[in-house]
Write a protein that holds these residues in place. Structure first.
Motif, PDB file in Angstrom:
ATOM      1  N   UNK A  62       0.634  -1.346   0.100  1.00 30.36           N
ATOM      2  CA  UNK A  62       0.020   0.273  -0.165  1.00 30.36           C
ATOM      3  C   UNK A  62       0.594   1.200   0.171  1.00 30.36           C
ATOM      4  N   UNK A  63       1.767   1.282   1.244  1.00 30.75           N
ATOM      5  CA  UNK A  63       2.663   2.247   0.572  1.00 30.75           C
ATOM      6  C   UNK A  63       3.541   2.593  -0.289  1.00 30.75           C
ATOM      7  N   UNK A  64       4.374   1.232  -0.877  1.00 33.88           N
ATOM      8  CA  UNK A  64       4.970   1.761  -2.217  1.00 33.88           C
ATOM      9  C   UNK A  64       3.995   2.443  -3.499  1.00 33.88           C
ATOM     10  N   UNK A  65       2.478   1.705  -3.124  1.00 36.62           N
ATOM     11  CA  UNK A  65       1.599   2.732  -4.169  1.00 36.62           C
ATOM     12  C   UNK A  65       1.255   4.178  -3.740  1.00 36.62           C
ATOM     13  N   UNK A  66       1.135   4.054  -2.916  1.00 34.39           N
ATOM     14  CA  UNK A  66       1.515   5.629  -2.580  1.00 34.39           C
ATOM     15  C   UNK A  66       2.558   6.060  -3.099  1.00 34.39           C
ATOM     16  N   UNK A  67       3.487   5.672  -2.768  1.00 33.25           N
ATOM     17  CA  UNK A  67       4.574   6.389  -3.326  1.00 33.25           C
ATOM     18  C   UNK A  67       4.866   6.193  -5.027  1.00 33.25           C
ATOM     19  N   UNK A  68       3.968   5.643  -5.563  1.00 31.71           N
ATOM     20  CA  UNK A  68       4.439   5.634  -6.284  1.00 31.71           C
ATOM     21  C   UNK A  68       3.136   6.466  -7.105  1.00 31.71           C
ATOM     22  N   UNK A  69       2.014   6.610  -6.610  1.00 35.00           N
ATOM     23  CA  UNK A  69       1.534   7.906  -7.517  1.00 35.00           C
ATOM     24  C   UNK A  69       1.469   8.860  -6.915  1.00 35.00           C
ATOM     25  N   UNK A  70       2.177   8.933  -5.616  1.00 33.71           N
ATOM     26  CA  UNK A  70       2.962   9.984  -4.758  1.00 33.71           C
ATOM     27  C   UNK A  70       1.404  10.675  -4.158  1.00 33.71           C
ATOM     28  N   UNK A  71       0.600   9.865  -4.099  1.00 39.25           N
ATOM     29  CA  UNK A  71      -0.670  10.376  -3.165  1.00 39.25           C
ATOM     30  C   UNK A  71      -1.212   9.644  -2.145  1.00 39.25           C
ATOM     31  N   UNK A  72      -1.074  10.411  -0.881  1.00 34.13           N
ATOM     32  CA  UNK A  72      -2.202   9.750  -0.205  1.00 34.13           C
ATOM     33  C   UNK A  72      -3.357   9.026  -0.322  1.00 34.13           C
TER      34      UNK A  72
END
Ligand code: AMP
Length: 398
Positions: free
Chosen positions: A352-362
């Motif tokens: 989940x953190x990787x997805x947020x990091x990737x899309x640069x969005x919380x």
């Protein structure tokens, strides 16, 4: 934005575009069409649902002359995508006689061999079946002038790159090549450098950002309640059409069985163990509204253009952040509003953190009202540390 007429398209193609009710070009079309009409190679990065198919099809149809041998080869990673491109191509070639043959696995050879004998102008194919036909001597590529490599990153994921290279090797060197990939990891960049000549780069928006019209949410839950939560979510969500992505075919089948028990749902499934005729029925039925939920594995559903999807649910957080963007690309297409829900369990916090990091969005954590949670620690919304992804390509800004 220029009009379609200003892009330099020929009369019959312009009329077909009007017939398709396209009022103005999308950004990728406005950028790619004039360059492709001038014969330039193109490397395009574009989010799904941006009008990429028309961006490559329209100029090729304009430039194609008369020949008794195939002039255009379009490679697609999946059967469904190949069929979807065939539909669009036939629409765009409405006022220009064009003979198209579709070659993919999962069906017999007879019909395809007949199609090839019928002097097709365009071959749309998945790599494996195309190679079979090439090896059997069923195809003559000597006059092939246009090569489209579509969804190349998906072909890489599916292990098709060696096949794709073998196919490109059999194509004439003098050709126009149009190359599309949502992401450009090293292996794809190398392939592009080899396959393309002095290409024009077309990039629309940031490669990683999902459509802005999508509302995202994580629904944290204990693992033992994943299925119950998803069923409740389906029950309580006022959706018109929903896609649910699972990681495995087994999960898809199990979930389908439970969804069938919910009143008002007409669910179906799409994955590679389902026979081709049933896959076609599932997709067709989902498109025409016979089914209002389709449970699919990512491989089966990637890149499919299904309009009007109001909700996407991820049964699990995708293992690759890129897949998150692709999956939620099903909703919010063509500027419509859409919702994307992802079920989140404790073992998936890193992803989940990787997805947020990737899309640069919380991504907001949401709790479903009236659901009897056994375990609520995850709902506290503690930020997890992003997982380092050394192989992820560097973010590029326009
Ligand atoms: P694609 O990205 O090629 O899968 O296209 C996504 C969807 O947008 C398809 O349903 C197309 O028919 C539609 N589309 C493509 N170009 C246009 C346009 N210029 N105007 C309206 N709809 C379009």
């Amino acid at each position: 934005m220029p009009s379609f007429a200003e892009l330099g398209l020929s009369g019959p193609v312009l009329r077909a575009v009007t017939k398709a009710n396209y009022e103005e070009p999308t950004p990728i079309q406005a950028q790619a069409i004039p360059e492709a009409l001038n014969g330039r190679d193109i490397v395009g990065a574009s989010q799904t649902g941006t009008g990429k198919t028309a961006a490559f099809s329209l100029p090729i149809i304009c430039r194609m002359g008369l020949s008794t041998r195939p002039q255009c080869l379009i490679l697609e990673p999946t059967r469904e995508l190949a069929a979807q491109v065939e539909d669009q191509l036939n629409l765009f070639a409405y006022y220009k006689a064009l003979n198209v043959v579709l070659l993919h696995g999962g069906v017999g050879y007879g019909h395809q061999i007949e199609g090839l004998a019928n002097k097709p102008d365009v071959i749309i194919a998945t790599p494996g079946r195309l190679l079979d036909h090439l090896e059997k001597g069923n195809i003559d590529l000597s006059e092939m002038k246009f090569l489209v490599l579509d969804e190349v990153d998906r072909m890489l994921d599916m292990g098709f790159l060696p096949d794709v290279k073998r196919i490109i090797d059999q194509c004439p060197k003098e050709r126009q090549t149009l190359f599309f990939s949502a992401t450009m990891p090293g292996a794809i960049q190398t392939l592009a450098n080899w396959a393309l000549k002095d290409p024009v780069e077309v990039e629309i928006g940031e490669r990683r950002s999902p459509a802005e019209t999508v509302t995202h949410a994580f629904f944290p839950v204990g693992m033992d309640q994943r299925d119950d939560l998803i069923l409740k979510l389906v029950e309580k969500t006022g959706f018109e059409s929903m896609m649910i992505f699972t990681r495995t075919k087994k999960e898809a089948d199990a979930l389908l069985a439970r969804l069938k028990e919910i009143e008002g749902t007409q669910p179906t499934a799409l994955h590679s163990d389902i026979k081709q005729s049933d896959r076609t029925k599932a997709l067709q039925g989902f498109r025409d509204g016979t089914f209002n939920i389709i449970v699919a594995t990512d491989i089966a559903a990637r890149g499919l253009d299904i309009s009007g999807v109001t909700h996407v649910i991820n049964y699990r957080v995708p293992e690759n952040p890129e897949d998150y963007v692709h999956r939620i690309g099903r909703t919010g297409r063509a500027q419509q509003e859409g919702d994307a829900f992802t079920i989140l369990t404790a073992d998936e916090l890193e992803q989940a953190a990787a997805v947020e990091h990737y899309i640069d969005q919380k991504i907001e954590r949401k709790k479903l009202e009236d659901f009897d949670y056994n375990y609520t620690a995850l709902l506290d919304d503690k930020p997890a540390k992003p997982r380092r992804r050394p192989s992820a390509p560097k973010r590029r800004r326009r």
